[in-house]
Scaffold this active site. Structure first.
Site, PDB file in Angstrom:
ATOM      1  CG  HIS A   1      -5.949  -7.714   4.134  1.00  0.00           C
ATOM      2  ND1 HIS A   1      -7.227  -8.218   4.118  1.00  0.00           N
ATOM      3  CD2 HIS A   1      -5.767  -7.249   5.404  1.00  0.00           C
ATOM      4  CE1 HIS A   1      -7.791  -8.059   5.296  1.00  0.00           C
ATOM      5  NE2 HIS A   1      -6.915  -7.477   6.101  1.00  0.00           N
ATOM      6  CD  GLU A   2      -2.628  -6.352   7.215  1.00  0.00           C
ATOM      7  OE1 GLU A   2      -2.875  -5.271   7.790  1.00  0.00           O
ATOM      8  OE2 GLU A   2      -3.211  -7.418   7.490  1.00  0.00           O
TER       9      GLU A   2
ATOM     10  CG  HIS B   1      -6.325  -2.786   7.329  1.00  0.00           C
ATOM     11  ND1 HIS B   1      -7.685  -2.585   7.458  1.00  0.00           N
ATOM     12  CD2 HIS B   1      -6.138  -4.137   7.390  1.00  0.00           C
ATOM     13  CE1 HIS B   1      -8.289  -3.748   7.600  1.00  0.00           C
ATOM     14  NE2 HIS B   1      -7.382  -4.702   7.551  1.00  0.00           N
TER      15      HIS B   1
END
Length: 433
Positions: A24-25, A28
Site C-alpha cells: 500500500h505504502e 504512495h
C-alpha cells in the site's frame, strides 16, 4: 500439532499483513517520487523503530506495531493565509490545524519549495493518494483471480449426489419422510446416485445454476437425460410444486425465505472446480459489491459487537473482524482436516478479502483516510474551475488542514470501533468451524 499449525497460520497472516501494508505504502511512495515530491520517510508499522536504513533522501524502516504504515511527504498542507507554518494560536481547535500544518513542513530543506505535496496539481495529488488503496485492490484481484482460475471454488454440478425419498418442504423442520409424504419425482423417475444430468426437456444443461432454474420453472411432466455407465438414458418425471429456498438476483440462496416452485428431489454433487476468467471476474464483482455493502452497514453492527463483547451474546457470522480476529481465523484455517492446497487457497482468499477491505475503507472520503485527501484535491479542482468559468481570482489551494479537527473526531470514532472489534475478537471470536 494443532497449536503448531495455529501458530503457523497466525504467522502467515502476519507476514501477509506486513506485505499488504508495505505494498500500500509503495503505491504512495512511487507516485510521490514520480511527481517530484520529497519523501523523508517510508515506514511499515507504528511505534518504536525496529530497523531502518536511509537510501537517498528517504529513510526506509519497520516499526514495532504492524497495524498500519505511512510515508511522510513534505508540505501535505499549504501554509496559512499569512504564509507562516508554525503554531501561533491558543485555541484548541485552531491549534490542531496549526500543529498539522507545522508537521507537514518538518525537515524542510533548501530547494524543497518546489517539491511540496500541496504545490502539485490536484490530479497529481489524487493519483498519489489513490495509489495506496489501488495497490491493495490490485493485490486482492490478483490473488482472487489466481485462486479462482487455478484452484477454484466449491461448485455444485449436474451430477447426482443423492436422491430424496419423498417430497418434504424445505421450510419444514424435519428431514425424515412421513407416511403421508408422496414419493419424490426423482425417485419415481428412476434417477440414481452417480447419474449426470446432461439435458432437461431435450435441451442441454451444462451447469447446476441453469438446471436448477429449469427445474424450478417446471411443474408437471418433463424428460431428464442422464449419463449412466457411459450410456445416455432418458427418464420421464412428473415434477411437483414444493416450498423451496428463495434465490436472489445473483442466484444465491436467501436464508430463511421460501417460495413455491417446481421440485424434482435430488442433491447435486459439489466439487472444487476452477472458474473461467469471465466467471472469476463476475464473482470478484460480487465480492466487491458485498464489501461495499459491508462498509455501509458497519454502524449497524455496533450493537451486535457490543453485545458479543460485553453481554455474552452470540457473535454473528457476518460480524466485522479486525487484525486479531483475522489472524485467529487464519490460525484456525491451518488446523482444518483438509488437503494442504485447500488450506493454502483459503488463506489466500482471507488475505484477498483483507486487502479488498483496506481498499474500500481507505477510499471513504474522510480525513485522515486517503479518501479524505482525494476529496480535498477534487474540491480544489472544482472550485478553481468555477473561478475560471466566472472569471474570478484563483482561490488557491484548498486548505485541508482546516478539516483536521473533524479528522481527529473521525479518528477517535475509528479508534473506538477498532477497540470494540478487538475486544470482541478476543473474548468472542468469529469461528469458521
Amino acid at each position: 500439532m494443532t497449536m503448531l499449525l495455529t501458530v503457523l497460520g497466525i504467522a502467515m497472516f502476519a507476514v501477509g499483513l506486513l506485505f499488504s501494508i508495505a505494498w500500500h505504502e509503495l503505491g504512495h511512495l512511487s507516485t510521490a517520487k514520480l511527481f517530484g515530491i520529497r519523501v523523508p520517510q517510508y515506514m511499515v508499522g507504528f511505534g518504536p523503530t525496529l530497523w531502518s536504513r536511509k537510501k537517498g533522501e528517504t529513510e526506509y524502516g519497520i516499526k514495532a506495531v504492524p497495524l498500519g504504515g505511512y510515508i511522510r511527504m513534505i508540505g501535505m498542507f499549504p501554509p496559512g493565509a499569512d504564509g507562516r507554518v508554525e503554531a501561533r494560536s491558543t485555541s484548541p481547535w485552531r491549534g490542531m490545524i496549526e500543529d498539522a500544518r507545522t508537521a507537514a513542513y518538518e525537515e524542510l530543506e533548501p530547494g524543497d519549495e518546489k517539491r511540496l505535496f500541496y504545490t502539485r496539481r490536484p490530479w497529481k495529488r489524487v493519483i498519489v493518494m489513490f495509489a495506496g488503496p489501488f495497490m491493495n485492490l490490485v493485490l486482492a484481484v490478483a490473488i482472487f483471480l489466481g485462486v479462482s482460475m487455478t484452484f477454484g471454488f466449491a461448485t455444485q454440478t449436474t451430477e447426482v449426489a443423492g436422491v430424496q425419498q419423498c417430497v418434504i418442504a424445505q421450510s419444514a423442520d424435519r428431514d425424515t419422510c412421513a407416511a403421508a409424504d408422496p414419493v419424490s419425482p426423482a425417485r419415481a423417475a428412476g434417477l440414481r446416485t452417480g447419474d449426470t444430468i446432461t439435458a432437461f426437456n431435450g435441451e442441454p444443461v451444462k451447469d447446476w445454476a441453469a438446471l436448477s432454474d429449469r427445474i424450478r420453472d417446471t411443474i408437471g411432466p418433463a424428460t431428464i437425460t442422464v449419463e449412466r455407465g457411459g450410456r445416455e438414458i432418458v427418464l420421464n418425471a412428473t415434477l411437483r410444486e414444493n416450498m423451496v429456498a428463495k434465490k436472489d438476483a445473483d442466484g444465491e440462496v436467501v436464508p430463511g425465505e421460501y417460495i413455491p416452485a417446481g421440485y424434482l428431489g435430488f442433491a447435486a454433487k459439489t466439487e472444487i472446480l476452477p472458474l473461467s476468467f469471465g466467471a472469476s471476474v463476475d464473482r470478484m464483482g460480487g465480492m466487491l459489491e458485498n464489501g461495499v455493502e459491508s462498509i455501509i452497514a458497519l454502524p449497524t453492527k455496533v450493537p451486535d459487537l457490543w453485545n458479543a463483547a460485553f453481554a455474552d451474546a452470540e457473535r454473528k457470522d457476518d460480524s466485522p473482524v479486525g487484525v486479531v480476529g483475522a489472524a485467529r481465523i487464519s490460525g484456525e484455517v491451518m488446523t482444518l482436516d483438509a488437503p494442504a492446497q485447500n488450506l493454502f487457497a483459503m488463506f489466500l482468499m482471507l488475505l484477498a478479502g483483507f486487502n479488498l477491505s483496506l481498499f474500500l475503507f481507505n477510499m471513504l472520503p474522510l480525513l485522515p483516510l486517503d479518501g479524505g485527501h482525494i476529496a480535498g484535491a477534487l474540491w480544489e479542482s472544482v472550485r478553481r474551475r468555477i473561478a475560471r468559468l466566472f472569471r474570478r481570482p484563483d482561490p488557491g489551494p484548498f486548505d485541508v488542514a482546516k478539516l483536521m479537527p473533524v479528522a481527529y473526531v473521525v479518528a477517535g470514532i475509528f479508534i473506538c470501533f477498532t477497540l470494540l472489534v478487538l475486544v470482541a475478537d478476543i473474548v468472542n471470536p468469529v469461528k469458521i468451524t
